[in-house]
Enzyme design. Structure first.
Site, mmCIF file in Angstrom:
data_model
loop_
_atom_site.group_PDB
_atom_site.id
_atom_site.type_symbol
_atom_site.label_atom_id
_atom_site.label_comp_id
_atom_site.label_asym_id
_atom_site.label_seq_id
_atom_site.Cartn_x
_atom_site.Cartn_y
_atom_site.Cartn_z
ATOM 1 N N LYS A 297 6.699 -27.991 37.978
ATOM 2 C CA LYS A 297 5.460 -28.712 38.291
ATOM 3 C C LYS A 297 4.538 -28.692 37.079
ATOM 4 O O LYS A 297 4.611 -27.768 36.260
ATOM 5 C CB LYS A 297 4.743 -28.021 39.466
ATOM 6 C CG LYS A 297 5.380 -28.227 40.819
ATOM 7 C CD LYS A 297 4.549 -27.556 41.919
ATOM 8 C CE LYS A 297 5.186 -27.737 43.278
ATOM 9 N NZ LYS A 297 5.198 -29.131 43.740
ATOM 10 N N ASP B 173 12.302 -29.193 42.875
ATOM 11 C CA ASP B 173 10.983 -29.052 43.495
ATOM 12 C C ASP B 173 10.987 -29.514 44.956
ATOM 13 O O ASP B 173 10.025 -29.279 45.679
ATOM 14 C CB ASP B 173 9.949 -29.839 42.683
ATOM 15 C CG ASP B 173 8.515 -29.429 42.985
ATOM 16 O OD1 ASP B 173 8.332 -28.390 43.655
ATOM 17 O OD2 ASP B 173 7.596 -30.144 42.552
ATOM 18 N N ARG C 71 12.868 -28.301 51.971
ATOM 19 C CA ARG C 71 13.851 -28.870 52.898
ATOM 20 C C ARG C 71 15.190 -28.138 52.810
ATOM 21 O O ARG C 71 15.958 -28.120 53.773
ATOM 22 C CB ARG C 71 13.997 -30.371 52.623
ATOM 23 C CG ARG C 71 14.448 -30.703 51.223
ATOM 24 C CD ARG C 71 14.196 -32.166 50.842
ATOM 25 N NE ARG C 71 12.782 -32.451 50.603
ATOM 26 C CZ ARG C 71 12.292 -33.657 50.308
ATOM 27 N NH1 ARG C 71 13.095 -34.706 50.218
ATOM 28 N NH2 ARG C 71 11.006 -33.818 50.095
HETATM 29 N N1 BES Z 1 5.372 -27.429 48.110
HETATM 30 C C1 BES Z 1 5.500 -28.778 47.699
HETATM 31 C C2 BES Z 1 4.655 -29.736 48.530
HETATM 32 C C3 BES Z 1 3.165 -29.579 48.413
HETATM 33 C C4 BES Z 1 2.446 -30.370 47.516
HETATM 34 C C5 BES Z 1 2.479 -28.702 49.226
HETATM 35 C C6 BES Z 1 1.072 -30.236 47.437
HETATM 36 C C7 BES Z 1 1.107 -28.559 49.141
HETATM 37 C C8 BES Z 1 0.400 -29.333 48.252
HETATM 38 C C9 BES Z 1 6.965 -29.248 47.818
HETATM 39 O O1 BES Z 1 7.926 -28.258 47.624
HETATM 40 C C10 BES Z 1 7.192 -30.279 46.770
HETATM 41 O O2 BES Z 1 7.059 -29.980 45.624
HETATM 42 N N2 BES Z 1 7.531 -31.485 47.219
HETATM 43 C C11 BES Z 1 7.772 -32.566 46.326
HETATM 44 C C12 BES Z 1 8.971 -33.321 46.833
HETATM 45 C C13 BES Z 1 9.450 -34.383 45.881
HETATM 46 C C14 BES Z 1 10.075 -33.752 44.660
HETATM 47 C C15 BES Z 1 10.458 -35.247 46.606
HETATM 48 C C16 BES Z 1 6.536 -33.464 46.335
HETATM 49 O O3 BES Z 1 5.955 -33.665 47.402
HETATM 50 O O4 BES Z 1 6.148 -33.918 45.267
HETATM 51 ZN ZN ZN Z 2 7.299 -26.294 48.137
HETATM 52 ZN ZN ZN Z 3 8.446 -27.941 45.619
#
Ligand code: BES
Ligand code: ZN
Ligand code: ZN
Length: 502
Positions: A276, A346, A350
């Site tokens: 990230k 990331d 899931r």
């Molecule tokens: N933990 C994050 C989602 C998240 C984002 C929670 C902001 C709280 C605040 C999750 O693991 C993630 O990174 N999801 C990605 C998925 C994508 C790579 C398909 C996302 O939402 O960007």
């Molecule tokens: Zn996450």
């Molecule tokens: Zn993530």
């Protein structure tokens, strides 16, 4: 320490308590008057007694201080010796306050009184539900996370006296149990990953199980790998802090139905090798908010004893980049045999949830509910405060949204469009963990999870990415940081399953 949060606020209900009580402050309500500048104290015998002690000048005093009675407003008024309490906090209720308006007003008022010891809360509540709302708002507002502060801190209010009908004692007790669980979840979310590894979380769950009589089972990294939990193992393999799968079980004597709760427990989500950006990465200490809510809900369920069996799974891992981390293009095998091509490390939530959902289905539940800080897309779709609810059954989705609403938590039903499934096709495995389709990311994640719920098992998915962690200024009973989102909803769901309405 177990279920006991950083600070413990006691609460009592007293039908005799009035303005002459020996407290530090009195909380009353204010509603808008007939004209814009004529605020009116919320109807309550203790507010009337206070008004009498102030020579009938309470309304005029509040109006002079600019009170309008709108929701969210707080007005402070010194009593100048008229009653033992030195201070009155008048909380705006808006016109026609419902239970949530009372909960927020109580929370904001009590939070503003940090540093004060004993408070009388005299808000206009009629009936059990409103009394519970006042008590829970007051307790949820009396929260502060001070574990890592070494300087001076203002402790939250220590003692709350609710002026109200003692016939509602059970409602106040329910509020106390729920608020204690929410505080536990807030503490877990606020605790930095330096102090909360997957094993630390598991140890906390073990401690709470011992305290509450829940059965506990914890799989460590070796048992997870040998047991075929490829999702949790894959996500956790890059970290020096190994993964865990925690299972808690509450058994109700004579109950025939079983509810399974599943929580995403990423103690820190760096993104892994799909790293990230630095901006906002600290937010990802909250990525175990779903598992926290499951733990908090089970602790409350053990105390409230609804007539339904409840199992809770907490899929714990730390998502880190390293020489042992999973790579984009790796293929892992989820518990039960489905293979997944990891195209983005990331999208890890899931993966851990897939293992836990398949495992949860082995308990033969009548309903599975998973809770996860799953997607940034949830924030795009619904904002920071509203949980997205998806399900494989329309009645389940509507029932879960209704349960959340009754629990005082904002939630909104979302679809799982069938056409999104083909975006998850992988050229090498059964499916990929991200979609080629750019839009509807919250729904895509839901569609992915649905693949791991056996046909015929009713299931709902709560995306709490926004609601779990509050980055703005405190409001109502919601502090900065961990909110404890979904905890009260999960307890309500258990009660609704017990009552046969879900
Ligand atoms: N933990 C994050 C989602 C998240 C984002 C929670 C902001 C709280 C605040 C999750 O693991 C993630 O990174 N999801 C990605 C998925 C994508 C790579 C398909 C996302 O939402 O960007
Ligand atoms: Zn996450
Ligand atoms: Zn993530």
């Amino acid at each position: 320490m177990g279920l006991t949060s950083t600070h413990v606020t006691s609460i009592s209900l007293d039908s005799e308590a009035s303005a002459d009580l020996d407290v530090d402050a009195i909380v009353i309500g204010v509603t808008p008057g007939d004209t814009a500048d004529a605020a009116r104290p919320g109807a309550h015998p203790a507010a009337d007694a206070l008004d009498a002690a102030l020579g009938g000048r309470l309304a005029a005093g509040l109006t002079a201080l600019g009170a309008t009675g709108k929701a969210g407003e707080l007005t402070r008024l010194p009593t100048l010796g008229a009653v033992p309490a030195r201070l009155v906090v008048a909380a705006g209720l808006g016109a026609d306050p419902d239970a949530e308006a009372l909960r927020r007003a109580a929370g904001a008022a009590v939070r503003s009184l940090a540093g004060v010891r004993r408070v009388l809360v005299a808000l206009p509540a009629s009936g059990a539900a409103e009394t519970e709302a006042v008590a829970s708002g007051a307790l949820l507002g009396a929260y502060a996370f001070t574990t890592f502060r070494t300087g001076e801190t203002k402790d939250p209010v220590a003692e709350i006296v609710v002026a109200g009908d003692t016939g509602h004692a059970a409602s106040v007790e329910r509020a106390r149990i729920l608020a204690r669980s929410v505080a536990l979840v807030r503490d877990l979310v606020n605790t930095p990953p330096s102090h909360l590894s997957p094993d630390d979380f598991a140890a906390k769950a073990r401690e709470i199980a011992a305290e509450t009589g829940l059965a506990v089972e914890i799989l460590d990294e070796r048992e997870l790998a040998e047991g075929g939990f490829g999702g949790i193992t894959g996500v956790g393999q890059g970290s020096a802090n190994p993964p865990r799968l925690v299972r808690l079980a509450y058994t109700a004597p004579g109950a025939t139905r079983t509810l399974a709760l599943v929580g995403k427990g990423i103690t820190f989500d760096s993104g892994g090798l799909s790293l990230k950006p630095a901006e906002g990465m600290d937010w990802m200490k909250s990525d175990m908010g779903g598992a926290g809510a499951v733990l908090g809900a089970l602790a409350a369920i053990a105390a409230l004893k609804p007539a339904v069996n409840v199992v809770g799974y907490m899929a714990m891992a730390e998502n880190m980049p390293s020489g042992t981390a999973q790579r984009p293009s790796d293929v892992l095998t989820i518990y039960g045999g489905t293979t997944v091509e990891v195209l983005n490390t990331d999208a890890e939530g899931r993966l851990v949830l897939a293992d836990a959902l398949v495992r949860a289905a082995e308990d033969d539940p009548d309903l599975i509910v998973d809770v996860a800080t799953l997607t940034g897309a949830q924030l795009v779709a619904l904002g920071t405060r509203t949980t997205g609810v998806m399900a494989n059954d329309d009645a389940v989705r509507e029932g879960v949204v209704a349960a959340a609403t009754r629990a005082g938590e904002a939630a909104w039903g979302m679809p799982l469009p069938a056409e999104l499934r083909k975006g998850l096709d992988s050229p090498v495995a059964d499916l990929a963990n991200i979609s080629g389709e750019r839009w509807g990311g919250m729904l895509v994640a839901g569609v992915f999870l649905k693949e791991f719920v056996p046909d015929g098992v009713r299931w709902a998915h709560l995306d709490i990415a926004g609601p779990s962690f509050h980055r703005g200024e405190p409001y109502g009973y919601t502090p900065k940081g961990g909110t404890g989102a979904a905890t009260r909803t999960l307890v309500q769901i258990a009660e609704d399953v017990a009552a046969g309405i879900l």
